[in-house]
Write a protein that holds these residues in place. Structure first.
Motif: not given
Ligand SMILES: [Zn+2]
Length: 140
Positions: A107-114, A122-126
């Motif tokens: 899970m992304c620690d910023k946008c919480h996409t899993s 690295k997630c697209g949101c940074g």
């Molecule tokens: Zn994200």
């Protein structure tokens, strides 16, 4: 909302997990052993009644040396011994070589996409993908 667990929470969770694990380990392993024991005992008995007992490592002259039901009792201790050995081995393996099942969801620690586990962290949101075990859900 999703929030990251603190180190203390993670340690505490692991501690509780370990306690529960130790409690259920013997029971689970024992159950596994019993299942294998029954399975082998039943399968071997059925196989012996239908296709017969292998006569050593070479193909026997009469490959279908089928046992009659009335003959079964004299073979039974052998079946049970084998089944017991396999059951016991299963028990030991489950008891000592348990594979810890870890979740493989990230899970992304910023946008919480899993997403399922892969090498892209690295997630697209940074933000960065972390194991979902690191997060907990709290009500707003
Ligand atoms: Zn994200």
């Amino acid at each position: 909302m999703w929030t990251e667990k603190t180190e203390i929470e993670k340690i505490e969770e692991e501690r509780l997990e370990k306690i529960n694990d130790d409690k259920s380990r013997f029971k689970k392993s024992f159950r596994g052993g019993i299942i294998i024991f029954s399975l082998v005992a039943v399968t071997w008995t059925i196989a012996s009644l239908t296709i017969g007992i292998p006569q050593g490592r070479y193909i026997p002259a009469s490959p279908r040396d089928v046992i009659k039901i009335s003959e079964l009792p004299e073979y039974l201790p052998e079946f049970l011994r084998l089944a017991a050995i396999l059951g016991f081995v299963t028990f030991l393996m489950l008891f000592f070589f348990r594979s810890k099942t870890k979740t493989t969801t990230l899970m992304c620690d910023k946008c919480h996409t899993s997403k399922n586990f892969d090498t892209v962290t690295k997630c697209g949101c940074g933000g960065y993908f972390k194991n979902i075990d690191n997060f907990k859900w709290i009500d707003d």
